[in-house]
Design an enzyme around this catalytic site. Structure first.
Site, PDB file in Angstrom:
ATOM      1  N   HIS A 158      -4.915   7.464  -0.334  1.00  0.00           N
ATOM      2  CA  HIS A 158      -5.119   6.053   0.045  1.00  0.00           C
ATOM      3  C   HIS A 158      -3.800   5.297   0.186  1.00  0.00           C
ATOM      4  O   HIS A 158      -3.781   4.189   0.722  1.00  0.00           O
ATOM      5  CB  HIS A 158      -6.003   5.363  -0.998  1.00  0.00           C
ATOM      6  CG  HIS A 158      -7.430   5.819  -0.936  1.00  0.00           C
ATOM      7  ND1 HIS A 158      -8.434   5.066  -0.372  1.00  0.00           N
ATOM      8  CD2 HIS A 158      -8.017   6.976  -1.327  1.00  0.00           C
ATOM      9  CE1 HIS A 158      -9.583   5.729  -0.440  1.00  0.00           C
ATOM     10  NE2 HIS A 158      -9.363   6.884  -1.023  1.00  0.00           N
ATOM     11  N   ASP A 366       2.296  -0.392   2.520  1.00  0.00           N
ATOM     12  CA  ASP A 366       0.888  -0.317   2.116  1.00  0.00           C
ATOM     13  C   ASP A 366       0.236   0.821   2.876  1.00  0.00           C
ATOM     14  O   ASP A 366       0.508   1.002   4.065  1.00  0.00           O
ATOM     15  CB  ASP A 366       0.188  -1.644   2.497  1.00  0.00           C
ATOM     16  CG  ASP A 366      -0.846  -2.077   1.471  1.00  0.00           C
ATOM     17  OD1 ASP A 366      -1.440  -1.195   0.817  1.00  0.00           O
ATOM     18  OD2 ASP A 366      -1.060  -3.294   1.328  1.00  0.00           O
TER      19      ASP A 366
HETATM   20  C1  GDG Z   1      -5.387   0.998  -1.915  1.00  0.00           C
HETATM   21  C2  GDG Z   1      -4.147   1.036  -0.997  1.00  0.00           C
HETATM   22  C3  GDG Z   1      -5.654   0.862   0.983  1.00  0.00           C
HETATM   23  C4  GDG Z   1      -8.110  -8.470  -3.854  1.00  0.00           C
HETATM   24  N1  GDG Z   1      -8.021  -9.521  -4.692  1.00  0.00           N
HETATM   25  C5  GDG Z   1      -9.282  -9.838  -5.041  1.00  0.00           C
HETATM   26  C6  GDG Z   1     -10.143  -8.956  -4.386  1.00  0.00           C
HETATM   27  N2  GDG Z   1      -9.400  -8.134  -3.671  1.00  0.00           N
HETATM   28  C7  GDG Z   1      -9.964  -7.060  -2.821  1.00  0.00           C
HETATM   29  C8  GDG Z   1      -9.683  -7.296  -1.370  1.00  0.00           C
HETATM   30  C9  GDG Z   1      -9.766  -5.855  -0.827  1.00  0.00           C
HETATM   31  C10 GDG Z   1      -9.275  -5.020  -2.007  1.00  0.00           C
HETATM   32  O1  GDG Z   1      -9.406  -5.821  -3.182  1.00  0.00           O
HETATM   33  C11 GDG Z   1      -7.793  -4.656  -1.882  1.00  0.00           C
HETATM   34  O2  GDG Z   1      -7.665  -3.675  -0.926  1.00  0.00           O
HETATM   35  P1  GDG Z   1      -6.230  -3.263  -0.334  1.00  0.00           P
HETATM   36  O3  GDG Z   1      -6.498  -2.326   0.770  1.00  0.00           O
HETATM   37  O4  GDG Z   1      -5.522  -4.491   0.104  1.00  0.00           O
HETATM   38  O5  GDG Z   1      -5.356  -2.697  -1.497  1.00  0.00           O
HETATM   39  P2  GDG Z   1      -5.313  -1.682  -2.771  1.00  0.00           P
HETATM   40  O6  GDG Z   1      -6.141  -2.181  -3.881  1.00  0.00           O
HETATM   41  O7  GDG Z   1      -3.856  -1.547  -3.083  1.00  0.00           O
HETATM   42  O8  GDG Z   1      -5.899  -0.287  -2.249  1.00  0.00           O
HETATM   43  C12 GDG Z   1      -4.424   0.287   0.301  1.00  0.00           C
HETATM   44  C13 GDG Z   1      -6.821   0.936   0.021  1.00  0.00           C
HETATM   45  O9  GDG Z   1      -6.476   1.647  -1.175  1.00  0.00           O
HETATM   46  C14 GDG Z   1      -8.027   1.647   0.640  1.00  0.00           C
HETATM   47  O10 GDG Z   1      -7.695   2.946   1.056  1.00  0.00           O
HETATM   48  O11 GDG Z   1      -6.000   0.022   2.066  1.00  0.00           O
HETATM   49  O12 GDG Z   1      -3.306   0.408   1.161  1.00  0.00           O
HETATM   50  O13 GDG Z   1      -3.026   0.472  -1.666  1.00  0.00           O
HETATM   51  O14 GDG Z   1     -11.090  -5.501  -0.551  1.00  0.00           O
HETATM   52  O15 GDG Z   1     -10.609  -8.191  -0.832  1.00  0.00           O
HETATM   53  N3  GDG Z   1     -11.472  -8.998  -4.514  1.00  0.00           N
HETATM   54  C15 GDG Z   1     -11.991  -9.947  -5.337  1.00  0.00           C
HETATM   55  N4  GDG Z   1     -11.201 -10.834  -6.007  1.00  0.00           N
HETATM   56  C16 GDG Z   1      -9.846 -10.822  -5.889  1.00  0.00           C
HETATM   57  O16 GDG Z   1      -9.156 -11.627  -6.508  1.00  0.00           O
HETATM   58  N5  GDG Z   1     -13.309 -10.003  -5.513  1.00  0.00           N
END
Ligand code: GDG
Length: 465
Positions: A158, A366
């Site tokens: 990921h 990322d």
């Molecule tokens: C890894 C990889 C890859 C965030 N703050 C809150 C919240 N979120 C949710 C967002 C989104 C998720 O969390 C974050 O997803 P990301 O993709 O930005 O990042 P990572 O957690 O680092 O995930 C990344 C992912 O895996 C999938 O393969 O895209 O590159 O690092 O859904 O909305 N949700 C809530 N409150 C928050 O304060 N409810």
């Protein structure tokens, strides 16, 4: 296809609404074939054992069996906080300066992967297809193979896969990368990551290229391919229509009716470029004073890994930067930066995105970044906000119609934010519709089906032997 077995560090009950897109998407496949999901329970036992005696907990959620093991404190510290999050996470995000190559971390990482393999093996059937997720479990297939497992095994990373010379800084990189050859298929987030993997394997592991996706070395062949992960667009749209989301949208819109809202939502992680975003915002206020008393940056940074030192430092840096802007520019009726170090409820996320004129997604590196996709999906197509996206997010390979920025360049980023704030409606609509089309086409269901179909058609280690 036989049964699907998913293995990941943590698991979520796919039937619970709070589970999130990935859990729901994997849950669909698991439900179809009556599958098994295996991982760490999240419990830390205080029994002092080496991690070998962990209990196995089994429970059913519909047709899916959820099987978890506990870890003891030392296993948790070396495997999770140590090797996974103080070696692999920083190095794979190009942050060699933040890596802590303590050899006991590696020992714990190997022990937990061996423990997972030992606990999982008796639960497996011969015709299972196994899908392993993420950097915590890179050597899991090698451990399963060592125990005699011959099932098809796929792996999805990921996070990004860095260039060969960065990987080579990990003292045990040969061992780590060699273990990928125990898989039938290795899925990565972007074409850039695939290129890095191919280059590493051919230069550092003397692998030979069979074709543009297959590499051979150590008597094995592995297929490496990009599967950019997507979101569950329909689920997010549904969430956006819910009363909670509408209420959030309306209250934020009303509160900021005289302002231009810029939004950032991330886990508080150094890969997400959060301090750089605040510096760019400061630059915006200095260079374009029309934004003073108007532009407001709402930054939601949910707590993450706060036991790891680098995260404590980041939090302090961020508090300092936000405090300085508010002190220097704020007024009785305007606070330029609203920084919230808490997790907001998921049902509020679409409303917050829709109420913001600009979505700032500016990671330094990322794997993909799902917030970028969620921001676009949440917009009103008649009057959409503008996505400002780091060129270093995996998502930038797909989302070419965002305003792409270099997060290290505060001045350039401030210019792009200014462009976003003044973008004519027709251009906003054109960009939004192109982005949405891409996000809808390559959604989470496409991702899951593409990965599993490729894994099904890949040569198994069993048949290759
Ligand atoms: C890894 C990889 C890859 C965030 N703050 C809150 C919240 N979120 C949710 C967002 C989104 C998720 O969390 C974050 O997803 P990301 O993709 O930005 O990042 P990572 O957690 O680092 O995930 C990344 C992912 O895996 C999938 O393969 O895209 O590159 O690092 O859904 O909305 N949700 C809530 N409150 C928050 O304060 N409810």
């Amino acid at each position: 296809m036989g049964r699907l077995v998913v293995v990941s560090n943590r698991l979520a009950d796919p039937r619970k609404p709070a589970a999130g897109g990935l859990a729901v998407a994997l849950g669909e496949s698991l439900q179809k074939s009556g599958g098994l999901w295996f991982g760490w329970s999240g419990n830390i036992s205080e029994d002092g054992a080496s991690g070998n005696d962990s209990n196995l907990h089994m429970r059913n959620s519909g047709k899916v069996t959820l099987a978890t093991v506990d870890l003891n404190r030392s296993a948790y510290e070396s495997y999770y906080e140590g090797y996974s999050n103080s070696v692999l996470w920083p190095v794979f995000h190009y942050r060699l300066d933040l890596a802590n190559f303590n050899t006991s971390h590696l020992a714990g990482y190997r022990r937990v992967n061996q423990l997972f393999a030992r606990k999982l093996k008796p639960l497996l059937r011969d015709d299972d297809t196994i899908w392993v997720h993420d950097y915590h479990l890179i050597p899991l297939a090698a451990e399963l193979r060592a125990l005699g497992c011959r099932q098809r095994i796929g792996f999805f990373l990921h996070i990004p896969l860095p260039p060969a010379l960065i990987l080579a800084a990990i003292p045990q990189h040969e061992w780590l990368m060699r273990s990928l050859f125990a898989y039938d298929l290795v899925g990565l987030q972007s074409e850039a990551d695939v290129a890095h993997c191919m280059h590493y394997m051919t230069t550092e592991a003397q692998a030979t290229l069979q074709d543009d996706q297959r590499l051979s070395a150590f008597g094995a062949t592995v297929q490496v391919k990009a599967f950019p992960i997507g979101i569950d667009v329909q689920e997010f749209q549904r969430l956006g229509r819910s009363q909670d989301a509408v209420d959030t949208f309306e209250s934020v819109r009303n509160e900021y009716s005289r302002r231009q809202l810029l939004l950032g939502i991330d886990r508080l992680d150094y890969s997400k470029g959060i301090p750089q975003r605040v510096r760019a915002f400061r630059e915006l206020l200095e260079r374009y004073p029309d934004n003073v008393h108007s532009a407001t940056l709402l930054m939601i940074a949910s707590p993450s890994r706060d036991a790891v030192n680098a995260y404590v430092d980041l939090r302090q840096e961020l508090e300092g930067l936000c405090g300085a802007i508010n002190g220097d520019f704020g007024d009785l009726d305007w606070i330029p930066v609203r920084y919230i170090h808490r997790t907001v409820a998921r049902k509020r996320v679409p409303g917050l995105c829709r109420a913001s004129r600009v979505g700032l997604v500016t990671p330094l590196r990322d794997g993909m970044n799902l917030v970028a996709k969620e921001y676009v999906v949440a917009q009103d197509p008649e009057d959409p906000g503008v996505l400002v996206l780091s060129r270093f997010a995996g998502a930038a390979e797909q989302l070419r119609d965002a305003l792409l920025v270099n997060p290290y360049d505060a001045q350039g980023m401030a210019e792009s934010i200014q462009t976003a704030l003044h973008m004519p409606l027709a251009e906003r609509q054109r960009r939004h519709s192109a982005l949405l089309e891409n996000i809808q086409r390559y959604d989470i269901h496409w991702w899951r089906e593409a990965f599993l179909a490729t894994l099904q058609s890949s040569a198994t280690k069993a048949s290759a032997a």
